[in-house]
Design a protein around this motif. Structure first.
Motif, PDB file in Angstrom:
ATOM      1  N   THR A   1       0.830  -1.195   0.000  1.00 46.81           N
ATOM      2  CA  THR A   1       0.000   0.000   0.000  1.00 46.81           C
ATOM      3  C   THR A   1       0.869   1.252   0.000  1.00 46.81           C
ATOM      4  OG1 THR A   1      -0.131  -0.006   2.422  1.00 46.81           O
ATOM      5  CG2 THR A   1      -1.864  -1.178   1.221  1.00 46.81           C
ATOM      6  N   SER A   2       0.242   2.379  -0.293  1.00 50.90           N
ATOM      7  CA  SER A   2       0.967   3.643  -0.447  1.00 50.90           C
ATOM      8  C   SER A   2       0.821   4.576   0.749  1.00 50.90           C
ATOM      9  CB  SER A   2       0.472   4.367  -1.703  1.00 50.90           C
ATOM     10  OG  SER A   2      -0.913   4.701  -1.575  1.00 50.90           O
ATOM     11  N   GLY A   3       0.074   4.141   1.778  1.00 49.87           N
ATOM     12  CA  GLY A   3      -0.212   5.030   2.904  1.00 49.87           C
ATOM     13  C   GLY A   3       0.671   4.840   4.110  1.00 49.87           C
ATOM     14  N   GLY A   4       1.745   4.064   3.959  1.00 50.17           N
ATOM     15  CA  GLY A   4       2.623   3.824   5.099  1.00 50.17           C
ATOM     16  C   GLY A   4       2.174   2.634   5.918  1.00 50.17           C
ATOM     17  N   VAL A   5       2.764   2.515   7.099  1.00 51.32           N
ATOM     18  CA  VAL A   5       2.497   1.379   7.986  1.00 51.32           C
ATOM     19  C   VAL A   5       2.257   1.905   9.396  1.00 51.32           C
ATOM     20  CG1 VAL A   5       3.453  -0.731   9.005  1.00 51.32           C
ATOM     21  CG2 VAL A   5       3.882  -0.214   6.607  1.00 51.32           C
ATOM     22  N   HIS A   6       1.275   1.325  10.073  1.00 54.03           N
ATOM     23  CA  HIS A   6       1.011   1.652  11.474  1.00 54.03           C
ATOM     24  C   HIS A   6       1.376   0.456  12.346  1.00 54.03           C
ATOM     25  CE1 HIS A   6      -0.927   3.230  15.063  1.00 54.03           C
ATOM     26  NE2 HIS A   6      -1.529   2.076  15.201  1.00 54.03           N
ATOM     27  N   ARG A   7       2.127   0.714  13.399  1.00 51.69           N
ATOM     28  CA  ARG A   7       2.483  -0.351  14.336  1.00 51.69           C
ATOM     29  C   ARG A   7       1.390  -0.440  15.403  1.00 51.69           C
ATOM     30  NH1 ARG A   7       5.474  -0.826  19.177  1.00 51.69           N
ATOM     31  NH2 ARG A   7       5.797   1.439  19.176  1.00 51.69           N
ATOM     32  N   HIS A   8       0.607  -1.524  15.342  1.00 50.83           N
ATOM     33  CA  HIS A   8      -0.460  -1.693  16.324  1.00 50.83           C
ATOM     34  C   HIS A   8       0.125  -2.146  17.659  1.00 50.83           C
ATOM     35  CE1 HIS A   8      -3.622  -3.890  18.535  1.00 50.83           C
ATOM     36  NE2 HIS A   8      -4.379  -2.898  18.094  1.00 50.83           N
TER      37      HIS A   8
ATOM     38  N   ASN B   1      -0.783  -4.121  27.507  1.00 46.32           N
ATOM     39  CA  ASN B   1       0.599  -4.348  27.947  1.00 46.32           C
ATOM     40  C   ASN B   1       1.632  -3.530  27.172  1.00 46.32           C
ATOM     41  OD1 ASN B   1       0.795  -5.661  25.478  1.00 46.32           O
ATOM     42  ND2 ASN B   1       0.842  -7.719  26.358  1.00 46.32           N
ATOM     43  N   GLY B   2       1.184  -2.678  26.253  1.00 48.91           N
ATOM     44  CA  GLY B   2       2.100  -1.815  25.530  1.00 48.91           C
ATOM     45  C   GLY B   2       2.973  -2.509  24.516  1.00 48.91           C
ATOM     46  N   GLN B   3       2.663  -3.756  24.171  1.00 47.96           N
ATOM     47  CA  GLN B   3       3.504  -4.515  23.248  1.00 47.96           C
ATOM     48  C   GLN B   3       2.948  -4.466  21.831  1.00 47.96           C
ATOM     49  OE1 GLN B   3       4.022  -8.475  24.782  1.00 47.96           O
ATOM     50  NE2 GLN B   3       5.021  -7.777  26.670  1.00 47.96           N
ATOM     51  N   SER B   4       3.858  -4.401  20.861  1.00 48.96           N
ATOM     52  CA  SER B   4       3.475  -4.377  19.458  1.00 48.96           C
ATOM     53  C   SER B   4       2.917  -5.734  19.044  1.00 48.96           C
ATOM     54  CB  SER B   4       4.684  -4.032  18.605  1.00 48.96           C
ATOM     55  OG  SER B   4       4.362  -4.060  17.238  1.00 48.96           O
ATOM     56  N   THR B   5       1.868  -5.713  18.232  1.00 47.99           N
ATOM     57  CA  THR B   5       1.241  -6.958  17.795  1.00 47.99           C
ATOM     58  C   THR B   5       1.351  -7.186  16.295  1.00 47.99           C
ATOM     59  OG1 THR B   5      -0.935  -5.962  17.391  1.00 47.99           O
ATOM     60  CG2 THR B   5      -0.476  -6.734  19.637  1.00 47.99           C
ATOM     61  N   ALA B   6       1.321  -6.113  15.498  1.00 53.19           N
ATOM     62  CA  ALA B   6       1.316  -6.284  14.050  1.00 53.19           C
ATOM     63  C   ALA B   6       1.667  -4.971  13.371  1.00 53.19           C
ATOM     64  CB  ALA B   6      -0.057  -6.755  13.562  1.00 53.19           C
ATOM     65  N   GLU B   7       2.197  -5.084  12.165  1.00 50.70           N
ATOM     66  CA  GLU B   7       2.396  -3.933  11.291  1.00 50.70           C
ATOM     67  C   GLU B   7       1.183  -3.850  10.356  1.00 50.70           C
ATOM     68  OE1 GLU B   7       5.085  -1.804  11.288  1.00 50.70           O
ATOM     69  OE2 GLU B   7       5.743  -2.831  13.108  1.00 50.70           O
ATOM     70  N   VAL B   8       0.483  -2.734  10.392  1.00 51.01           N
ATOM     71  CA  VAL B   8      -0.763  -2.573   9.635  1.00 51.01           C
ATOM     72  C   VAL B   8      -0.502  -1.704   8.401  1.00 51.01           C
ATOM     73  CG1 VAL B   8      -3.138  -1.766   9.705  1.00 51.01           C
ATOM     74  CG2 VAL B   8      -2.098  -2.743  11.764  1.00 51.01           C
TER      75      VAL B   8
END
Length: 488
Positions: free
Chosen positions: A26-33, A38-45
């Motif tokens: 995609t062209s809109g970048g990535v969001h780190r969910h 617990n403040g832990q990253s789960t996925a790159e969206v």
């Protein structure tokens, strides 16, 4: 006990769903969910940008004529099939909601059933949409109306209740014959993507439902797209103003369901214990992150002290913690940014003397210290002109103020720029009717907090928006009448 790890195995393939295709390029970048508990990253969206919004609108446009001409009974049956699939996948959807925004499982478990109700209720309208024969004079003629869909509808939903938000919007829009480009928040995209997959499984033609998670830039590209025939936005006032400005360039109609500062008006004859229990929902439900939550408590001076004591005592016993624990009633707020913002409001209120802090007001530590947990917070004797009383905090903070007369209660309740909901607690039916008529709100709940039902119109006045979702009015939101006059 430590917070349970996020159920990342439930996350669907991330990316965008356009037509029948999924892509993460995609062209809109990535969001780190990040899991709020617990403040832990789960996925790159992957986020949709202008290119993906264009592709989604084109897919919806290509499917539009076929869908609007699909007989109502077939649209009805497809919505009913989607409702069945939501029921079948309820456990998965409950887990996804908890993962997305930290919604406690006890609360999330009610959401699939409510989503199913919205789908089934609106399915019942799909084969009943028509028009009317209109009397004419002075000439003899046959005049009738046709209820027609807009075409491609852009639906932008928030992060706080995505499963129900999707069902609330998609069900009437699809029943009316529109195709959809849905933009869920980058903070909570998983449920919407899964529902888009289930729509394809149910048999909706590709392009009828498209799901493109995105940030602000993606939303702006969607609103500005020349192929969009209507926009419906649920969220906050600042974003709504930007959407209206963009939509005004093309004179595209916009439906808005915005924020609120809803008041619980507790009169002297009310059942105080019951009223206080209901007022607690303003803090507990989604940790206060609900647009219609009653976050102001206005109580008659004869019962005010009892109301504050009861609220404080009850909130002290509320289980706050791990959203995955069935016993938890209140979880975290959605993000680190939200946590800092809410605590900033609390600190200013305390420092400026906007009210008297009775309980809470701090971030929770210990096993919850890595998450975004804020203690249920109650301020008493709140200045009606203060930030606490005037601004939508969108967090677990209650502002309590006494009143002496019915007129004063109404002045306080109507004393903000919002007008989404109002709650009335009284045993006098005459009071209930008078206050319900006089309060500036799109919805009034008397002696109960039933939630937003599929059969009832929901929406705001003033800066809480316009348009309605639910009931016949909700279907009409996605239809426009065409008049036909035939000389006889």
């Amino acid at each position: 006990m430590p917070v349970t790890a996020a159920p990342t195995e439930l996350i669907p393939d991330t990316g965008v769903l356009i037509g029948a295709s999924r892509t993460s390029a995609t062209s809109g970048g990535v969001h780190r969910h990040v899991y709020a508990a617990n403040g832990q990253s789960t996925a790159e969206v992957p986020l949709g940008g202008a290119a993906e919004m264009d592709a989604a609108v084109r897919a919806a446009g290509a499917a539009s004529d076929g869908w609007r001409n699909t007989p109502g009974n077939i649209r009805r049956d497809l919505l009913l099939r989607l409702a069945e699939l939501v029921e079948q996948h309820a456990t998965e959807l409950i887990g996804l909601q908890t993962l997305e925004n930290g919604c406690p499982r006890q609360f999330a478990s009610k959401m699939p059933e409510l989503a199913v109700d919205h789908l089934r209720y609106n399915a019942g309208w799909a084969d009943k949409i028509g028009g009317e024969v209109v009397p004419t004079w002075p000439v003899r003629a046959l005049d009738y109306t046709l209820d027609e869909p807009y075409g491609v509808v852009a639906v932008i939903i928030p992060w706080n209740g995505p499963l129900v938000s999707v069902a609330q919007m998609l069900a009437p829009a699809l029943a009316a014959g529109n195709t959809i480009v849905l933009k869920p928040s980058e903070l909570a995209p998983f449920t919407a993507l899964r529902l888009g997959e289930l729509a394809l499984t149910a048999g909706f033609p590709p392009g009828v439902v498209n799901v493109v998670p995105g940030a602000a830039a993606g939303g702006a590209a969607l609103v500005r797209h020349p192929g969009v025939d209507k926009v419906h936005f649920t969220g906050g006032g600042p974003t709504a103003r930007k959407i209206l400005a963009d939509a005004a360039e093309r004179l595209v109609p916009v439906g808005l369901e915005l924020g609120g500062k809803s008041a619980h008006m507790i009169f002297g004859d009310a059942d105080v214990r019951m009223a206080a229990r209901m007022a607690m929902s303003g803090v507990i439900a989604l940790s206060g992150q609900g647009c219609a939550n009653g976050t102001r408590v206005l109580a008659h001076s004869s019962v005010y002290d009892e109301v504050v004591r009861t609220l404080t005592a009850r909130l002290a016993r509320v289980p706050v913690g791990d959203p995955a624990d069935e016993r938890t009633l209140m979880g975290p707020v959605v993000s680190a940014g939200a946590c800092e913002r809410i605590l900033g409001v609390v600190d200013r209120a305390r420092d400026e003397g906007q009210g008297r802090l009775v309980s809470g007001g701090e971030r929770l530590g210990g096993d919850l210290g890595d998450g975004y947990f804020i203690a249920p917070t109650v301020f008493a004797d709140v200045d009606p002109a203060s930030e606490l009383a005037q601004e939508e905090i969108f967090g677990p903070v209650l502002a309590c103020t006494p009143f002496d007369t019915e007129q004063e209660a109404l002045q306080l309740a109507n004393g903000t720029r919002y007008g989404l909901g109002a709650y009335v607690h009284t045993t006098d039916l005459r009071t209930a009717h008078r206050v319900s008529r006089a309060v500036a709100a799109g919805s009034v709940w008397v002696n109960g907090v039933p939630g937003v039902l599929p059969s009832t119109p929901f929406g705001g006045v003033r800066q809480s928006g316009w348009g309605r979702i639910g009931g016949e009015a909700g279907v009409r939101e996605f239809l426009r009448p065409k008049n036909v006059w035939i000389a006889t």
